[in-house]
Design an enzyme around this catalytic site. Structure first.
Site, short mmCIF file in Angstrom:
data_model
loop_
_atom_site.label_atom_id
_atom_site.label_comp_id
_atom_site.label_asym_id
_atom_site.label_seq_id
_atom_site.Cartn_x
_atom_site.Cartn_y
_atom_site.Cartn_z
N SER A 1 0.81 -1.22 0.00
CA SER A 1 0.00 0.00 0.00
C SER A 1 0.84 1.27 0.00
O SER A 1 0.31 2.35 -0.24
CB SER A 1 -0.94 0.02 1.20
N LYS B 1 0.67 4.12 7.12
CA LYS B 1 -0.07 4.97 6.18
C LYS B 1 0.39 6.42 6.30
O LYS B 1 1.05 6.81 7.27
CB LYS B 1 -1.57 4.93 6.49
#
Length: 207
Positions: A119, A156
């Site tokens: 990601s 993230k």
């Protein structure tokens, strides 16, 4: 030599940095003030460090100590973090890895996590990389963070707008996650990346 506890490691790093700055080691009271503990508590840490072979002291001389094994630039690798969906927190000591001192911020603890998932590939953080995390409980918008949400951790980009936090992947094929700010705990900020290439070469990619 035996492994150190997190507090013993912090005390030892403080001693090393104090000696580098002042040319002599800190007193028991200076150690106690730095860590907001009693002088007896500081003394117990010194006894433990001596027994484990990290310092030597001379009886009766308060500042007569020397570091026999440095851990200042050795950072613990404590498990893995999901660069994708949230994953149950995994924290266990795998190893200590030496990193350049220029990657470490004075006064902060640091740790390494192994990345699982893709990601964050648009930030050049890939599956199998080791991310260097500076332990802190706050972040600025745009920081790449290790965050915990309801006992699960993820890697993230962090953005906060009012009472809402967005944890955004760096992969156009994946969607961001949104949470109330009080559900998100920042574990630390990414300040470096280790990558091992074929042939055994290791390098830092980002800082």
């Amino acid at each position: 030599m035996k492994d150190l506890t997190a507090k013993q490691r912090s005390v030892l790093i403080f001693i090393e940095e104090f000696i580098e700055k002042n040319g002599y080691p800190p007193s028991v009271r200076e150690i106690a003030r730095r860590f907001r503990i009693t002088p007896r508590g500081a003394q117990l840490h010194l006894v433990a460090l001596e027994k484990k072979g990290y310092i030597e002291r001379k009886n009766g001389k308060p500042r007569a100590m020397r570091v026999t094994k440095s851990v200042k630039n050795r950072v613990p690798l404590i498990g893995e973090i999901r660069a994708g969906e949230k994953k149950e927190a995994i924290e266990y000591l795998e190893d200590y890895i030496e990193v350049p001192g220029s990657f470490l911020s004075s006064g902060y603890e640091h740790f390494l996590l192994r990345v699982k998932g893709e990601s964050m590939i648009e930030e050049h953080i890939c599956d199998g990389d080791l991310v260097l995390i500076r332990r802190q409980d706050w972040a600025q918008n745009g920081d790449i963070v290790a965050a915990m949400v309801e006992g699960e951790v993820t890697l993230k980009k962090f953005f906060q707008r009012g009472e809402m936090v967005e944890l955004r992947p760096a992969n156009k094929e994946m969607s961001p996650m949104f949470f109330r700010a009080d559900r998100v705990k920042i574990l630390g900020k990414v300040v470096g990346v280790f990558r091992k290439y074929e042939g055994g070469r290791t390098c830092f990619l980002t800082r």
